[in-house]
Design a protein around this motif. Sequence first.
Motif, PDB file in Angstrom:
ATOM      1  N   VAL A  82      19.827 -40.106  62.303  1.00 52.76           N
ATOM      2  CA  VAL A  82      19.201 -39.316  61.242  1.00 52.76           C
ATOM      3  C   VAL A  82      17.845 -39.893  60.843  1.00 52.76           C
ATOM      4  O   VAL A  82      17.714 -41.104  60.620  1.00 52.76           O
ATOM      5  N   ASP A  83      16.854 -39.020  60.761  1.00 49.44           N
ATOM      6  CA  ASP A  83      15.616 -39.347  60.055  1.00 49.44           C
ATOM      7  C   ASP A  83      15.498 -38.336  58.924  1.00 49.44           C
ATOM      8  O   ASP A  83      15.170 -37.174  59.145  1.00 49.44           O
ATOM      9  N   PRO A  84      15.793 -38.758  57.693  1.00 47.68           N
ATOM     10  CA  PRO A  84      15.844 -37.802  56.579  1.00 47.68           C
ATOM     11  C   PRO A  84      14.520 -37.101  56.312  1.00 47.68           C
ATOM     12  O   PRO A  84      14.492 -35.941  55.897  1.00 47.68           O
ATOM     13  N   LEU A  85      13.408 -37.823  56.549  1.00 44.46           N
ATOM     14  CA  LEU A  85      12.085 -37.231  56.338  1.00 44.46           C
ATOM     15  C   LEU A  85      11.137 -37.867  57.348  1.00 44.46           C
ATOM     16  O   LEU A  85      10.629 -38.957  57.125  1.00 44.46           O
ATOM     17  N   ASP A  86      10.948 -37.191  58.458  1.00 40.86           N
ATOM     18  CA  ASP A  86      10.012 -37.680  59.468  1.00 40.86           C
ATOM     19  C   ASP A  86       8.638 -37.088  59.177  1.00 40.86           C
ATOM     20  O   ASP A  86       8.499 -35.876  59.008  1.00 40.86           O
ATOM     21  N   GLY A  87       7.643 -37.955  59.104  1.00 35.93           N
ATOM     22  CA  GLY A  87       6.310 -37.499  58.732  1.00 35.93           C
ATOM     23  C   GLY A  87       6.035 -37.733  57.259  1.00 35.93           C
ATOM     24  O   GLY A  87       5.471 -36.878  56.578  1.00 35.93           O
ATOM     25  N   THR A  88       6.451 -38.910  56.770  1.00 33.92           N
ATOM     26  CA  THR A  88       6.226 -39.208  55.346  1.00 33.92           C
ATOM     27  C   THR A  88       4.736 -39.177  55.008  1.00 33.92           C
ATOM     28  O   THR A  88       4.340 -38.738  53.917  1.00 33.92           O
ATOM     29  N   LYS A  89       3.890 -39.600  55.959  1.00 33.95           N
ATOM     30  CA  LYS A  89       2.446 -39.533  55.718  1.00 33.95           C
ATOM     31  C   LYS A  89       1.987 -38.090  55.556  1.00 33.95           C
ATOM     32  O   LYS A  89       1.122 -37.788  54.726  1.00 33.95           O
ATOM     33  N   GLU A  90       2.574 -37.179  56.339  1.00 32.85           N
ATOM     34  CA  GLU A  90       2.228 -35.758  56.202  1.00 32.85           C
ATOM     35  C   GLU A  90       2.727 -35.214  54.870  1.00 32.85           C
ATOM     36  O   GLU A  90       2.083 -34.373  54.232  1.00 32.85           O
ATOM     37  N   PHE A  91       3.902 -35.689  54.446  1.00 30.00           N
ATOM     38  CA  PHE A  91       4.452 -35.311  53.150  1.00 30.00           C
ATOM     39  C   PHE A  91       3.507 -35.715  52.022  1.00 30.00           C
ATOM     40  O   PHE A  91       3.187 -34.919  51.134  1.00 30.00           O
ATOM     41  N   THR A  99       9.561 -33.167  58.615  1.00 34.44           N
ATOM     42  CA  THR A  99      10.813 -32.574  59.055  1.00 34.44           C
ATOM     43  C   THR A  99      12.029 -33.386  58.629  1.00 34.44           C
ATOM     44  O   THR A  99      11.957 -34.583  58.384  1.00 34.44           O
ATOM     45  N   VAL A 100      13.155 -32.678  58.585  1.00 33.94           N
ATOM     46  CA  VAL A 100      14.481 -33.272  58.463  1.00 33.94           C
ATOM     47  C   VAL A 100      15.083 -33.308  59.864  1.00 33.94           C
ATOM     48  O   VAL A 100      15.007 -32.312  60.594  1.00 33.94           O
TER      49      VAL A 100
END
Length: 244
Positions: A82-91, A99-100
């Motif tokens: 699991v990667d709960p939030l991939d792209g934290t920098k984009e977030f 993405t989830v």
Amino acid sequence: MLNELKNIARDAGAAIMDIYQSDDFDVQKKGDDSPLTKADLAAHNVICDGLRALDTQYPIISEESSDISWEQRKHWCRYWLVDPLDGTKEFIKRNGEFTVNIALIEKGVPIMGVVYAPVLDAMYTGERDRGAFLNGKAISVATKEPDTLRVVGSRSHPSQETIDWLDALGKPYEMVPMGSSLKICLVAEGKADIYPRLGPTCEWDTGAAHAVLSAAGGQVITVAGEPLLYNQKEAYLNPHFIAR
């Protein structure tokens, strides 16, 4: 089970969006200097609670709870990655390209995966022998290599090594910038031809999208030409790879 995973991913996406639409991300730095927000932790809790509520129980490796000994996990046949939030920098940039990610790994191979982009409301799914889908519509990799390669690359951290590798191909190419695991998904739906990743990633960054790409007729290989496998070593770091 895939439908249940989609529901869990949507619930995690909703938890992320509650924070995304606020002004309080509570950005912290992890030990590797990568960012961590309240949204990462909220999505992690939603996903882990959801997976533990399933009838079929497997161990869980999440980016936010990966401190599991090699002696323990090397014996696992099946587990959730699991990667709960991939792209934290984009977030943090608020560009929507995060993405989830939930994958089921069997003997080192991603056999089922869900990648959900909540801002885009794009749900990618893939299951071994059952195909890949985007919001319920079947997708597949491009079947013909174009004269100009469409190369998907990172929006946040382009690599000079990647540029040098592409130049060495001696073939015209155009870059398609994208964040997070959506890069692999673009290859899966035929909107890009190749994604060379010659920089650091961890197994949770790629597992779910890898499952989608495999189900769509593509592959992820190391630069040495071997299949990219999971949970085969103590470190979670992936080798450099090519998604195509």
